[in-house]
Design a protein around this motif. Structure first.
Motif, PDB file in Angstrom:
ATOM      1  N   ASP A  36       2.823  -5.806 -34.125  1.00 53.42           N
ATOM      2  CA  ASP A  36       3.888  -6.797 -34.193  1.00 53.42           C
ATOM      3  C   ASP A  36       5.096  -6.203 -34.911  1.00 53.42           C
ATOM      4  O   ASP A  36       4.942  -5.465 -35.886  1.00 53.42           O
ATOM      5  N   TRP A  37       6.273  -6.539 -34.432  1.00 54.32           N
ATOM      6  CA  TRP A  37       7.520  -6.142 -35.090  1.00 54.32           C
ATOM      7  C   TRP A  37       8.270  -7.412 -35.422  1.00 54.32           C
ATOM      8  O   TRP A  37       8.804  -8.074 -34.549  1.00 54.32           O
ATOM      9  N   ASN A  38       8.281  -7.782 -36.703  1.00 54.61           N
ATOM     10  CA  ASN A  38       8.946  -8.982 -37.164  1.00 54.61           C
ATOM     11  C   ASN A  38      10.347  -8.595 -37.630  1.00 54.61           C
ATOM     12  O   ASN A  38      10.520  -8.069 -38.730  1.00 54.61           O
ATOM     13  N   THR A  39      11.340  -8.851 -36.785  1.00 54.68           N
ATOM     14  CA  THR A  39      12.705  -8.438 -37.112  1.00 54.68           C
ATOM     15  C   THR A  39      13.320  -9.282 -38.223  1.00 54.68           C
ATOM     16  O   THR A  39      14.179  -8.809 -38.956  1.00 54.68           O
ATOM     17  N   GLU A  40      12.856 -10.525 -38.379  1.00 59.70           N
ATOM     18  CA  GLU A  40      13.396 -11.384 -39.440  1.00 59.70           C
ATOM     19  C   GLU A  40      13.079 -10.818 -40.822  1.00 59.70           C
ATOM     20  O   GLU A  40      13.932 -10.753 -41.695  1.00 59.70           O
ATOM     21  N   PHE A  41      11.831 -10.387 -41.022  1.00 60.50           N
ATOM     22  CA  PHE A  41      11.416  -9.874 -42.326  1.00 60.50           C
ATOM     23  C   PHE A  41      11.384  -8.354 -42.377  1.00 60.50           C
ATOM     24  O   PHE A  41      10.996  -7.772 -43.389  1.00 60.50           O
ATOM     25  N   LYS A  42      11.785  -7.707 -41.285  1.00 62.08           N
ATOM     26  CA  LYS A  42      11.800  -6.244 -41.192  1.00 62.08           C
ATOM     27  C   LYS A  42      10.416  -5.667 -41.503  1.00 62.08           C
ATOM     28  O   LYS A  42      10.278  -4.738 -42.299  1.00 62.08           O
ATOM     29  N   ASP A  43       9.394  -6.237 -40.866  1.00 59.77           N
ATOM     30  CA  ASP A  43       8.028  -5.772 -41.043  1.00 59.77           C
ATOM     31  C   ASP A  43       7.465  -5.258 -39.727  1.00 59.77           C
ATOM     32  O   ASP A  43       7.592  -5.912 -38.689  1.00 59.77           O
ATOM     33  N   LEU A  44       6.846  -4.113 -39.803  1.00 57.55           N
ATOM     34  CA  LEU A  44       6.177  -3.525 -38.655  1.00 57.55           C
ATOM     35  C   LEU A  44       4.681  -3.513 -38.964  1.00 57.55           C
ATOM     36  O   LEU A  44       4.243  -2.840 -39.894  1.00 57.55           O
ATOM     37  N   ARG A  45       3.934  -4.321 -38.235  1.00 62.09           N
ATOM     38  CA  ARG A  45       2.484  -4.399 -38.437  1.00 62.09           C
ATOM     39  C   ARG A  45       1.825  -3.501 -37.389  1.00 62.09           C
ATOM     40  O   ARG A  45       2.112  -3.606 -36.203  1.00 62.09           O
ATOM     41  N   LEU A  46       0.963  -2.618 -37.853  1.00 59.44           N
ATOM     42  CA  LEU A  46       0.259  -1.716 -36.946  1.00 59.44           C
ATOM     43  C   LEU A  46      -1.123  -2.270 -36.612  1.00 59.44           C
ATOM     44  O   LEU A  46      -1.682  -3.071 -37.362  1.00 59.44           O
ATOM     45  N   LYS A  47      -1.677  -1.816 -35.512  1.00 57.48           N
ATOM     46  CA  LYS A  47      -2.983  -2.284 -35.061  1.00 57.48           C
ATOM     47  C   LYS A  47      -4.101  -1.908 -36.027  1.00 57.48           C
ATOM     48  O   LYS A  47      -5.148  -2.553 -36.045  1.00 57.48           O
ATOM     49  N   ASN A  48      -3.884  -0.892 -36.861  1.00 58.29           N
ATOM     50  CA  ASN A  48      -4.905  -0.501 -37.835  1.00 58.29           C
ATOM     51  C   ASN A  48      -4.845  -1.335 -39.116  1.00 58.29           C
ATOM     52  O   ASN A  48      -5.529  -1.048 -40.089  1.00 58.29           O
ATOM     53  N   GLY A  49      -4.010  -2.379 -39.117  1.00 57.36           N
ATOM     54  CA  GLY A  49      -3.899  -3.258 -40.278  1.00 57.36           C
ATOM     55  C   GLY A  49      -2.836  -2.839 -41.279  1.00 57.36           C
ATOM     56  O   GLY A  49      -2.610  -3.523 -42.277  1.00 57.36           O
ATOM     57  N   SER A  50      -2.172  -1.730 -41.057  1.00 57.83           N
ATOM     58  CA  SER A  50      -1.129  -1.264 -41.978  1.00 57.83           C
ATOM     59  C   SER A  50       0.149  -2.055 -41.777  1.00 57.83           C
ATOM     60  O   SER A  50       0.453  -2.522 -40.683  1.00 57.83           O
ATOM     61  N   LEU A  51       0.891  -2.188 -42.861  1.00 56.50           N
ATOM     62  CA  LEU A  51       2.171  -2.878 -42.854  1.00 56.50           C
ATOM     63  C   LEU A  51       3.248  -1.909 -43.301  1.00 56.50           C
ATOM     64  O   LEU A  51       3.147  -1.305 -44.377  1.00 56.50           O
ATOM     65  N   ILE A  52       4.280  -1.751 -42.473  1.00 57.34           N
ATOM     66  CA  ILE A  52       5.453  -0.967 -42.856  1.00 57.34           C
ATOM     67  C   ILE A  52       6.593  -1.961 -43.027  1.00 57.34           C
ATOM     68  O   ILE A  52       6.980  -2.644 -42.081  1.00 57.34           O
ATOM     69  N   HIS A  53       7.088  -2.053 -44.245  1.00 57.50           N
ATOM     70  CA  HIS A  53       8.186  -2.965 -44.554  1.00 57.50           C
ATOM     71  C   HIS A  53       9.448  -2.132 -44.756  1.00 57.50           C
ATOM     72  O   HIS A  53       9.441  -1.145 -45.489  1.00 57.50           O
ATOM     73  N   PHE A  54      10.536  -2.549 -44.117  1.00 58.09           N
ATOM     74  CA  PHE A  54      11.824  -1.859 -44.237  1.00 58.09           C
ATOM     75  C   PHE A  54      12.678  -2.626 -45.240  1.00 58.09           C
ATOM     76  O   PHE A  54      12.943  -3.811 -45.067  1.00 58.09           O
ATOM     77  N   GLN A  55      13.079  -1.927 -46.306  1.00 58.47           N
ATOM     78  CA  GLN A  55      13.715  -2.582 -47.438  1.00 58.47           C
ATOM     79  C   GLN A  55      15.018  -1.889 -47.815  1.00 58.47           C
ATOM     80  O   GLN A  55      15.065  -0.671 -47.923  1.00 58.47           O
ATOM     81  N   THR A  56      16.068  -2.685 -48.022  1.00 60.29           N
ATOM     82  CA  THR A  56      17.299  -2.134 -48.588  1.00 60.29           C
ATOM     83  C   THR A  56      17.192  -2.211 -50.106  1.00 60.29           C
ATOM     84  O   THR A  56      16.455  -3.025 -50.658  1.00 60.29           O
ATOM     85  N   LEU A  57      17.955  -1.364 -50.763  1.00 55.64           N
ATOM     86  CA  LEU A  57      17.915  -1.313 -52.226  1.00 55.64           C
ATOM     87  C   LEU A  57      19.309  -1.418 -52.824  1.00 55.64           C
ATOM     88  O   LEU A  57      19.640  -0.729 -53.771  1.00 55.64           O
TER      89      LEU A  57
END
Length: 178
Positions: A36-57
């Motif tokens: 799943d690619w959640n563009t609202e929260f900038k989260d990329l969920r992988l099929k292996n259960g991993s979560l990649i979150h894209f964050q500005t600082l």
């Protein structure tokens, strides 16, 4: 490849996140790995259960968050040491790993806290110095000519910083400095 990992991929600003960081992941992560690619929260969920979150600082406090297995910050030299002080506890509980990419900006906190320990072979630190000329795209006749033109048209310290990835000093460098 490590299931159920929590990953943050960060950039100093929202435009840089969308221009550099997210496209880098889109090139690296095969489509068949994506759940799943959640563009609202900038989260990329992988099929292996991993979560990649894209964050500005833009603000150091944006670095607060969940425990991280790993963290990538692009253009870390554009951030302050406070950014690192705020985000690094997120790596503690999982003994996570941090990766940084950047163009050097003088002998700043990044040099002192991140790069110099790698140069000194301190345990837990590793560094790579990649010059533009190391890129195969710049080993061509056209690439070498481009670099030669750039070197001729820029102050030496600026060329070294931008194309040689050297840590240089600009202020007070009457005789060229470092």
């Amino acid at each position: 490849t490590i299931p159920n990992s929590t990953i943050w991929a960060c950039a100093p600003t929202n435009p840089k996140l969308h221009r550099y960081v997210i496209p880098a992941f889109q090139k690296l992560i095969p489509a068949e790995w994506v759940a799943d690619w959640n563009t609202e929260f900038k989260d990329l969920r992988l099929k292996n259960g991993s979560l990649i979150h894209f964050q500005t600082l833009e603000d150091p406090d944006q670095g607060r968050g969940q425990g991280l297995d790993w963290l990538w910050i692009d253009e870390v030299c554009e951030l302050s040491e406070k950014h690192w002080d705020v985000i690094r506890p997120s790596l503690g509980d999982k003994q996570g790993v941090a990766f940084f990419t950047t163009s050097p900006r003088s002998y700043d906190w990044v040099y002192e806290k991140l790069y110099k320990p790698a140069e000194d072979q301190q345990a837990g630190y590793w560094g790579l110095h990649a010059r533009t000329s190391d890129n195969p795209k710049f080993r061509t006749k056209e690439g070498l000519e481009f670099l030669a033109r750039e070197k001729e048209s820029m102050p030496e310290a600026m060329y070294r910083q931008e194309y040689e990835a050297d840590f240089v000093v600009f202020t007070g460098a009457v005789y060229g400095g470092q």
